[in-house]
Design a protein around this motif. Structure first.
Motif, PDB file in Angstrom:
ATOM      1  N   MET A  55      38.435 -25.151  19.054  1.00  0.00           N
ATOM      2  CA  MET A  55      38.272 -26.553  19.366  1.00  0.00           C
ATOM      3  C   MET A  55      36.842 -26.959  18.996  1.00  0.00           C
ATOM      4  N   ARG A  56      36.699 -28.089  18.331  1.00  0.00           N
ATOM      5  CA  ARG A  56      35.394 -28.612  17.941  1.00  0.00           C
ATOM      6  C   ARG A  56      35.216 -29.994  18.562  1.00  0.00           C
ATOM      7  N   THR A  57      33.985 -30.313  18.897  1.00  0.00           N
ATOM      8  CA  THR A  57      33.710 -31.647  19.429  1.00  0.00           C
ATOM      9  C   THR A  57      32.690 -32.353  18.556  1.00  0.00           C
ATOM     10  N   ILE A  58      32.830 -33.651  18.464  1.00  0.00           N
ATOM     11  CA  ILE A  58      31.935 -34.506  17.697  1.00  0.00           C
ATOM     12  C   ILE A  58      31.443 -35.613  18.629  1.00  0.00           C
ATOM     13  N   LYS A  59      30.128 -35.858  18.619  1.00  0.00           N
ATOM     14  CA  LYS A  59      29.558 -36.912  19.464  1.00  0.00           C
ATOM     15  C   LYS A  59      30.037 -38.278  18.964  1.00  0.00           C
ATOM     16  N   VAL A  60      30.444 -39.130  19.897  1.00  0.00           N
ATOM     17  CA  VAL A  60      30.874 -40.495  19.583  1.00  0.00           C
ATOM     18  C   VAL A  60      30.178 -41.447  20.540  1.00  0.00           C
ATOM     19  N   ILE A  61      29.604 -42.519  20.002  1.00  0.00           N
ATOM     20  CA  ILE A  61      28.982 -43.543  20.834  1.00  0.00           C
ATOM     21  C   ILE A  61      29.832 -44.803  20.735  1.00  0.00           C
ATOM     22  N   HIS A  62      30.330 -45.249  21.865  1.00  0.00           N
ATOM     23  CA  HIS A  62      31.191 -46.431  21.950  1.00  0.00           C
ATOM     24  C   HIS A  62      30.344 -47.610  22.401  1.00  0.00           C
ATOM     25  N   VAL A  63      30.375 -48.683  21.617  1.00  0.00           N
ATOM     26  CA  VAL A  63      29.668 -49.916  21.961  1.00  0.00           C
ATOM     27  C   VAL A  63      30.715 -51.008  22.162  1.00  0.00           C
ATOM     28  N   HIS A  64      30.802 -51.516  23.388  1.00  0.00           N
ATOM     29  CA  HIS A  64      31.704 -52.627  23.702  1.00  0.00           C
ATOM     30  C   HIS A  64      30.862 -53.886  23.832  1.00  0.00           C
ATOM     31  N   LEU A  65      31.081 -54.838  22.914  1.00  0.00           N
ATOM     32  CA  LEU A  65      30.371 -56.116  22.983  1.00  0.00           C
ATOM     33  C   LEU A  65      31.125 -57.023  23.938  1.00  0.00           C
ATOM     34  N   ILE A  66      30.482 -57.394  25.018  1.00  0.00           N
ATOM     35  CA  ILE A  66      31.126 -58.108  26.116  1.00  0.00           C
ATOM     36  C   ILE A  66      31.631 -59.480  25.694  1.00  0.00           C
ATOM     37  N   PHE A  67      30.766 -60.303  25.110  1.00  0.00           N
ATOM     38  CA  PHE A  67      31.144 -61.680  24.802  1.00  0.00           C
ATOM     39  C   PHE A  67      32.035 -61.786  23.572  1.00  0.00           C
ATOM     40  N   GLU A  68      31.869 -60.875  22.618  1.00  0.00           N
ATOM     41  CA  GLU A  68      32.697 -60.883  21.408  1.00  0.00           C
ATOM     42  C   GLU A  68      34.038 -60.182  21.624  1.00  0.00           C
ATOM     43  N   ARG A  69      34.114 -59.409  22.743  1.00  0.00           N
ATOM     44  CA  ARG A  69      35.315 -58.632  23.058  1.00  0.00           C
ATOM     45  C   ARG A  69      35.704 -57.727  21.889  1.00  0.00           C
ATOM     46  N   ARG A  70      34.700 -57.001  21.374  1.00  0.00           N
ATOM     47  CA  ARG A  70      34.913 -56.099  20.247  1.00  0.00           C
ATOM     48  C   ARG A  70      34.378 -54.723  20.604  1.00  0.00           C
ATOM     49  N   ASP A  71      34.996 -53.719  20.021  1.00  0.00           N
ATOM     50  CA  ASP A  71      34.591 -52.339  20.244  1.00  0.00           C
ATOM     51  C   ASP A  71      34.199 -51.702  18.918  1.00  0.00           C
ATOM     52  N   TYR A  72      33.115 -50.942  18.955  1.00  0.00           N
ATOM     53  CA  TYR A  72      32.634 -50.213  17.797  1.00  0.00           C
ATOM     54  C   TYR A  72      32.405 -48.764  18.199  1.00  0.00           C
ATOM     55  N   TYR A  73      32.596 -47.866  17.252  1.00  0.00           N
ATOM     56  CA  TYR A  73      32.401 -46.442  17.493  1.00  0.00           C
ATOM     57  C   TYR A  73      31.456 -45.883  16.437  1.00  0.00           C
ATOM     58  N   PHE A  74      30.434 -45.148  16.869  1.00  0.00           N
ATOM     59  CA  PHE A  74      29.393 -44.661  15.974  1.00  0.00           C
ATOM     60  C   PHE A  74      29.149 -43.178  16.209  1.00  0.00           C
ATOM     61  N   GLY A  75      28.579 -42.530  15.194  1.00  0.00           N
ATOM     62  CA  GLY A  75      28.237 -41.122  15.290  1.00  0.00           C
ATOM     63  C   GLY A  75      26.807 -40.887  15.714  1.00  0.00           C
ATOM     64  N   SER A  76      25.986 -41.944  15.738  1.00  0.00           N
ATOM     65  CA  SER A  76      24.589 -41.806  16.150  1.00  0.00           C
ATOM     66  C   SER A  76      24.055 -43.155  16.625  1.00  0.00           C
ATOM     67  N   ILE A  77      22.942 -43.105  17.323  1.00  0.00           N
ATOM     68  CA  ILE A  77      22.304 -44.340  17.788  1.00  0.00           C
ATOM     69  C   ILE A  77      21.779 -45.149  16.603  1.00  0.00           C
ATOM     70  N   SER A  78      21.220 -44.458  15.615  1.00  0.00           N
ATOM     71  CA  SER A  78      20.705 -45.151  14.428  1.00  0.00           C
ATOM     72  C   SER A  78      21.808 -45.909  13.702  1.00  0.00           C
ATOM     73  N   ALA A  79      23.013 -45.366  13.682  1.00  0.00           N
ATOM     74  CA  ALA A  79      24.135 -46.026  13.018  1.00  0.00           C
ATOM     75  C   ALA A  79      24.501 -47.349  13.696  1.00  0.00           C
ATOM     76  N   ILE A  80      24.294 -47.423  15.004  1.00  0.00           N
ATOM     77  CA  ILE A  80      24.561 -48.676  15.728  1.00  0.00           C
ATOM     78  C   ILE A  80      23.725 -49.802  15.135  1.00  0.00           C
ATOM     79  N   PHE A  81      22.440 -49.521  14.942  1.00  0.00           N
ATOM     80  CA  PHE A  81      21.515 -50.567  14.511  1.00  0.00           C
ATOM     81  C   PHE A  81      21.503 -50.773  12.996  1.00  0.00           C
ATOM     82  N   ASP A  82      22.195 -49.900  12.252  1.00  0.00           N
ATOM     83  CA  ASP A  82      22.438 -50.157  10.836  1.00  0.00           C
ATOM     84  C   ASP A  82      23.536 -51.204  10.682  1.00  0.00           C
ATOM     85  N   THR A  83      24.398 -51.295  11.695  1.00  0.00           N
ATOM     86  CA  THR A  83      25.550 -52.197  11.646  1.00  0.00           C
ATOM     87  C   THR A  83      25.343 -53.463  12.481  1.00  0.00           C
TER      88      THR A  83
END
Length: 74
Positions: free
Chosen positions: A1-29
């Protein structure tokens, strides 16, 4: 079994969900004004597995994606 880190960002007002592999990737998008926190601040908070960081605009969670081992094709 292998695990991969996932960062879930839920935008409250936009009601959208994003999934990233790193914190830096969040701010690239997404802009820091949309997320409600600066990249440097989020990096210093040391987001851990299962932890949650709420901002005024988003909820940021880190978890792991669980994958099975690759099966041989024989």
């Amino acid at each position: 079994m292998r695990t991969i880190k996932v960062i879930h960002v839920h935008l409250i007002f936009e009601r959208r969900d994003y999934y990233f592999g790193s914190i830096s990737a969040i701010f690239d998008t997404l802009d820091e004004n949309i997320v409600g926190i600066k990249e440097s601040t989020l990096l210093h908070l040391q987001l851990g597995d299962g932890s949650c960081i709420p901002t005024r605009r988003a909820i940021i969670r880190q978890s792991h994606l669980i994958r099975c081992k690759r099966k041989d094709s024989t």
